[in-house]
Write an enzyme that holds these catalytic residues in place. Sequence first.
Site, short mmCIF file in Angstrom:
data_model
loop_
_atom_site.label_atom_id
_atom_site.label_comp_id
_atom_site.label_asym_id
_atom_site.label_seq_id
_atom_site.Cartn_x
_atom_site.Cartn_y
_atom_site.Cartn_z
N CYS A 36 -28.24 12.59 120.88
CA CYS A 36 -29.03 11.72 120.01
C CYS A 36 -28.25 11.06 118.88
CB CYS A 36 -30.25 12.47 119.50
SG CYS A 36 -31.42 12.83 120.83
N ASP A 37 -29.02 10.32 118.08
CA ASP A 37 -28.52 9.31 117.15
C ASP A 37 -27.38 9.76 116.23
OD1 ASP A 37 -30.96 8.51 118.22
OD2 ASP A 37 -31.49 7.32 116.49
N LYS A 38 -27.59 10.86 115.51
CA LYS A 38 -26.59 11.31 114.54
C LYS A 38 -25.71 12.42 115.10
CE LYS A 38 -28.99 8.60 112.06
NZ LYS A 38 -30.00 8.39 113.09
N ASP A 88 -34.52 11.90 115.07
CA ASP A 88 -35.07 11.00 114.04
C ASP A 88 -36.58 10.87 114.16
OD1 ASP A 88 -32.29 10.56 113.91
OD2 ASP A 88 -32.59 8.53 113.19
N SER A 131 -33.96 1.90 113.11
CA SER A 131 -33.77 2.51 114.43
C SER A 131 -33.26 1.44 115.38
CB SER A 131 -35.11 3.06 114.93
OG SER A 131 -35.07 3.29 116.33
N CYS A 165 -34.09 8.71 124.35
CA CYS A 165 -35.11 7.67 124.57
C CYS A 165 -34.53 6.53 125.40
CB CYS A 165 -35.62 7.16 123.23
SG CYS A 165 -36.56 8.39 122.29
#
Length: 548
Positions: free
Chosen positions: A116-118, A75, A465, A188
Amino acid sequence: MRQWNEQANEERAALLYAMGITEEEAHRPIIGIINSWNEMNPGHYHLREVVDIIKKGVAAKGGLPLELTSAGPCDGMCTNTSGDRYTLPTRDLIAAEVQTHGDLNRLDGMILLASCDKVVPGMLLGAVMADLPTIMLTGGYMLPGYVDGEIVTLGSAKKIYSRYKSGNMTEEKYKEILSKCCPTPGACPFMGTANTMCAMAEVLGFSPHGNANVRAQSEEWHKMAEECGDRIMDIVMDDIKPSDILSQESFYNTIRYCMATGGSSNSMLHIPAIAKKAGFELAPEDFDRISREVPLISTIYPNNKNISMVEFDKAGGLPAVVKELAAAGKFAKSCKGIFGSIEEKIGVAENVDTSVIHPVSDPIEEQGGLAVLHGNVGTLSSIVKFSAVDKKALTFSGPARIYESNEDAYYAMLNDEIKKGDVVVIRYEGPKGAPGMPHLSSFMGLVIGKDMGSDVALITDGRFSGSTSGLAVGHVSPEAYEGGNIALIREGDLIEIDVPGRKMELKVTDEELEERRRSWKPVEKPSYGWLKIFKEKVSSAHYGATIY
């Protein structure tokens, strides 16, 4: 193992011979190592380190491990640009890749590599659709940076830009923070979406014990890779599939964990989407109900400026949180997993620092980290991560400032056109309206950077986020493009937000809203290719913003 006709198996074997695979190997159970490794994402950059380790374990137990690839976006690479419209749709794209890899290649089992996120929720969504024996190894966390003794992360970069541009930070200091905020590969190191989703993978039973709080590239992480390579052949032979381990209660457990740790608001998109394909129903009201039942017992950056994933890991991490919740009767111990049940996880967990992971009897907050707001703005729902909101801002009222795009609002904030007391409305950034539902964390980064985190509220049909701080209400449903009331708000309208009361009200009569609706027309933003398909098929954020 899957059974196929003889001709199909022999034809596949013939193609495998072209890559140096022997006849004996070609007729072994095939384990697809679906790897989202790439050189555009530090969360995934290191994933290839463990492929050979995994392959060795699979081969030792009689399997044929073969690596395949999937998309692996970050992202942060596209924040505050038109590219961010692709990040949420990529989740469903990745799900299709995983399902396709499994079925097209006739895999007997899968090991998923992601951080990660997705990517983590996308892979798990695909695994549920394929319903093959599946393990996930998440990539571990990135180390935080430090400047002048304070933690700096990618989230810092969003906040310091406005300070730098307004002359309140030197260029030297600005560049120093940028150079130090992402020092190593990994997810992160805060409780953003990435680490929330890694936790989801472990709570749902797909990942090794402690995988959600392990440091990337560490010896412990490499040992987990060995464990995955060893375990996959067992579950292939026993035919243990996602449908065998998932339950309504395991999804509730995932929400409980999110609430206890101030997890990302994006969990309210991803968890329901996966649950639906697994045959279970979740609604925003389930999150709100559980938030009232499960207290916040651990706050990690940005909710706590002094605690990163490093300190959380040292304190005992996810297993310790689960143990504290279970001890208070707030976590279902019977839920299954590829690497053991929740009860077995609790049996080897230890909380070694109760200042980082509190017992339920001594919570940080009596309620969990997310809240669902109702009222005449989001008539279906809207959400706020109130664990990241200053207590002074939990009730807020002010005049609406209307922006039809994130970009317009961003530059208005940067140029000091937004004042204390304003309620900023950024609309047509929802799943259909943007299309793609980009996250608006850069706007809130400017707000925080200008020290206005308690003085400006944001309402949007977009999302945030997991690193977002401040009074940011997102996922407003129905979205503006679908004619939700957020589309009818006008400049200067009074809006009242009451987070403890779970209310958000536009102080305009129903009759006036109906009069406005007669002249309303949706704002059309350009879309083509995959984004156009997503726009046509995607559900409301209230239902997970998914095409499935």
